[in-house]
Design an enzyme around this catalytic site. Structure first.
Site, short mmCIF file in Angstrom:
data_model
loop_
_atom_site.label_atom_id
_atom_site.label_comp_id
_atom_site.label_asym_id
_atom_site.label_seq_id
_atom_site.Cartn_x
_atom_site.Cartn_y
_atom_site.Cartn_z
N ALA A 1 0.81 -1.22 0.00
CA ALA A 1 0.00 0.00 0.00
C ALA A 1 0.84 1.27 0.00
CB ALA A 1 -0.93 0.01 1.21
N GLU B 1 -4.24 12.85 -1.61
CA GLU B 1 -4.06 14.01 -2.50
C GLU B 1 -4.22 13.66 -3.97
OE1 GLU B 1 -0.57 16.48 -0.46
OE2 GLU B 1 -0.15 14.35 -0.62
#
Length: 775
Positions: A728, A733
């Site tokens: 991961a 953003e």
């Protein structure tokens, strides 16, 4: 464990676990920082400057002191007399006092503070303070500031936080506090058939988190206690220790999960003022910023970009340039980091051999700009994705296919010199274009309406190097507690960290609790920002949980009198492969300690490294630990009579490596996209001679429910990272970065006009259409 817990144990990663705080928030039982019980406090209010740039001649506090309930009135000069140069704080430069000393540098800067019994008395007294100013020439425009007819600061004062800025100490007569240069090849000699260039502007904007900034501080014997809405508790503790000349063990910083931040609650905000007053006055002090004051605490950087892109006769990008000027306001904050981090990707996620970027951080007489979701990258993406789109159209090519041919792929070296890994730009591009039916004919629009489609791709480097620590306590009853200083701001980090620990330890949903940040209890973490937490803190939690698993395995091996390699941990406990005997975690720990309620503890550190970029060329073989890749595609209509934009379908995709919790990933993509929609069409701070003229929610326009897309499609792309926790990396953003240019490119497709200034207001669109028709 219950049967329900056993059924989900060991399969936490990839599951859509409910948010750990979801029920409490929905039921109104959740407490934010300002609702936490503290000792009785004096209320703090500040008198703010009415001048953008002026010397402080005198401060008259006599009328304020006469207000009933006032305990003390303190000026910047008063604090400077007590604390000296330590009063000057800031992550990049020690340039910002919590109360102005000698001169003010923006309209709204705190000049004096009132401590009183009650908010009303404090605010009334603050209005009674009278300040005599001697005007200085203000600098409002970023390019005028570079030209340097007047200077916001007399000299540069690098802080101890960013050691790479120490060479700037004492530099004078400049408003440019930092410059990043990227050089690769020579754009001037590159052979190209088509070149496009333009000037772009992205205005300053405000974060507008629902929860307002808050801080309370009080002396506790020889210690300072502070409770604040901060996403950087470890940084704040160090900053306050430096401010008050105290060892770290005499400063305690606590926070609570935040009601949003997006960068607004990082570094030095209210904390230095509250701490300085509490310590020097030996009083308990608190402040909750008003909404109007929140607009003055920090903004997103306004940015001007002059850019160009060149393609050869085969449609290959051969050159790109960008001159980026960030308006950091009166104080640098973290502007130099933003300048470098965005400068290194200012030409986009494309293979291009000839690159020249100049990125500068510039002081002006405006409120300080700081971190904002995207860390400055949306501003440069606004430029390069508009240019790439226009270049494709100049060549008569499909904008999506033109991008696809030129995008960086696995193993390619980015213009900054770092190879690409786990950054599936092509996958993101293909996913969003397919989602909106890019290859299908556009449905015809009627009358004055025009329909168009647009696409954009974004790239960003994760904050590197940084440090995360984690502690895992396994309780005798088989539940676990995770101690970290990552702050949950609504992004769901507490849930993600619980799932990572649960996956390693084979614990079910609800069996892992994450403790809120408290520097007396939770270990150091660099920062909660830059979408770094899933990767950095997640790795620390994974390592701590694996250490705990090893301890359990050793205990079980001893319990069964077998080798540790014979032991496997499952949802039912620990199993011996040799004889299939099983012991629950609860029974194992009870047997080991001989008591109920005991705990077993493990801890871990995760630290990333980098190779500092060359200051002449910006080149680095490892400038970041990993890259973020994302894309956005949009179908919309433009009303040519009013200039209004209606988004019919917005698709966003992000490469998250591995989705620890797909539901939270989709929420992050969707929330980021909606914020980007606001920046594209609405958000902007408007200044008049340094004064914010729309600094209230009555005047600052945000998207409403009626402005939402008819359809919003978040798409999760998984290209596992080799060193990420279970593959991961972050996502918070990703969707905001390409959003504004995707919408502008769709407006261009619909109307034929290319806008280069944000936001895309109806007035700007209508003016551009009118000018096009008249030309």
């Amino acid at each position: 464990m219950s049967g329900e817990s056993r059924s989900s144990a060991g399969v936490a990663v990839g599951e859509r676990w409910a948010r750990t705080d979801g029920r409490a928030k929905v039921r109104g039982e959740f407490r934010y920082a300002a609702e936490e019980p503290v000792r009785p406090c004096l209320d703090l209010a500040v008198h703010r400057s009415t001048r953008p740039h002026a010397k402080i001649v005198s401060v008259d506090t006599s009328r304020a002191l006469a207000v009933d309930g006032v305990v003390a009135v303190v000026t910047g000069a008063d604090l400077f007399a007590l604390l000296g140069e330590r009063l000057m704080t800031g992550p990049a430069f020690s340039d910002q006092p919590c109360l102005a000393v000698d001169k003010v540098r923006y309209v709204g800067e705190p000049v004096a503070a009132v401590l009183a019994h009650g908010v009303a008395a404090a605010r009334r007294a603050a209005e009674e303070i009278q300040v005599d100013y001697a005007e200085l020439e203000p600098v409002h425009d970023v390019d005028a500031a570079i030209a340097g007819s007047a200077y916001v600061h007399e000299e540069l004062r690098p802080s101890a936080v960013f050691g790479d800025l120490k060479h700037l100490r004492g530099k004078r007569d400049t408003n440019v506090n930092y410059e990043f240069n990227l050089r690769r090849g020579d754009p001037d000699t590159a052979k190209g058939a088509t070149t496009v260039s333009a000037e772009f502007w992205a205005p300053p904007t405000h974060h507008v988190p629902i929860e307002l900034p808050y801080a309370a501080a009080w002396p506790e014997g020889d210690r300072l206690e502070l409770l604040a809405t901060t996403q950087t508790p470890s940084y704040v503790r160090q900053s306050l220790a430096d401010l008050l000349d105290l060892p770290l063990n005499r400063v305690r910083v606590r926070t609570a999960p935040l009601g949003g931040s997006f960068g607004a609650k990082m570094y030095d905000r209210l904390e230095p003022l509250v701490a300085a007053l509490a310590w020097t006055q030996r009083q308990a002090v608190r402040i909750t910023a008003t909404r109007e004051e929140a607009f003055l605490l920090t903004t997103r950087h306004g940015a001007a970009v002059s850019g160009s892109m060149t393609a050869d006769e085969h449609g290959k990008l051969v050159a790109a340039t960008a001159d980026v000027r960030y308006d950091t306001g009166a104080y640098a904050d973290v502007g130099p980091r933003i300048t470098a981090k965005s400068g290194m990707v200012a030409t986009g996620p494309y293979k291009v051999d000839n690159v020249r970027v100049r990125s500068r951080c510039v002081y002006t007489n405006k409120p300080s700009a700081g971190p904002f979701r995207g860390f400055g990258v949306p501003q440069v993406t606004w430029a390069h994705e508009s240019l790439v789109d226009e270049l494709a159209r100049e060549r008569g090519e499909d904008p999506a296919e033109f991008r696809r041919r030129n995008l960086l792929r696995e193993g390619d070296v980015a213009p900054v010199g770092t190879p690409m890994h786990s950054a599936d730009f092509v996958g993101c591009l293909d996913a969003v274009t397919e989602a909106i039916g890019w290859s299908e004919p556009l449905p015809p629009a009627e009358g004055r309406f025009r329909r168009g489609r647009g696409v954009a791709v974004g790239i960003k480097a994760v904050l590197t190097p940084t440090i995360s620590n984690a502690t895992v306590q396994l309780n005798q009853d088989g539940s676990a507690t995770v101690l970290i200083s990552t702050v949950d701001m609504g992004q769901g980090s507490d849930t993600i960290m619980a799932q990572i620990a649960a996956e390693v330890l084979c614990l079910g949903e609800g069996r892992v609790r994450v403790v809120g940040a408290d520097t007396d209890v939770t270990p150091y973490d660099t920062i909660t920002a830059g979408s770094r937490s899933t990767y950095h803190t997640g790795n620390a939690v994974r390592l701590a949980a694996e250490s705990m698993r090893d301890k359990l395995t050793a205990l079980a091996a001893k319990h069964f009198d077998v080798e540790p390699t014979d032991i496997k941990i499952t949802g039912d406990g620990l199993v011996s492969a040799q004889n299939q005997a099983t012991v629950s975690v609860s029974d194992l720990l009870h047997a080991h300690f001989g008591a109920r309620g005991t705990t077993l503890t493990a801890e871990a550190n995760f630290t990333t490294s980098w190779q500092p970029y060359d200051h002449e060329t910006g080149q680095s073989a490892q400038v970041t630990e990993h890259w973020f890749a994302g894309a956005a595609a949009v179908q919309l209509t433009v009303d040519t009579a009013t200039g209004r934009v209606h988004v019919e379908h917005l698709a966003v995709a992000g490469d998250v490596g591995r989705a620890i919790n797909p539901a939270l990933v989709e929420q992050q993509l969707s929330g980021s996209a909606v914020m980007g929609l606001g920046h594209a069409l609405f958000d902007q701070l408007v200044f008049d001679e340094g004064q914010i003229v729309n600094g209230t929610l009555l005047d600052y326009q945000l998207p409403s429910i009626k402005d939402m897309p008819d359809k919003l499609t978040p798409i999760v792309i998984e290209s596992p990272h080799r060193t990420g926790p279970f593959g991961a990396k972050g996502v918070g953003e990703t969707a905001i970065i390409p959003l504004a240019p995707a919408i502008a490119n769709a407006v261009r497709d619909a109307t034929g006009v290319r806008l280069t200034e944000l936001p895309l207001t109806p007035e700007r669109i209508l003016t551009a259409i009118t000018e096009q028709e008249q030309s």
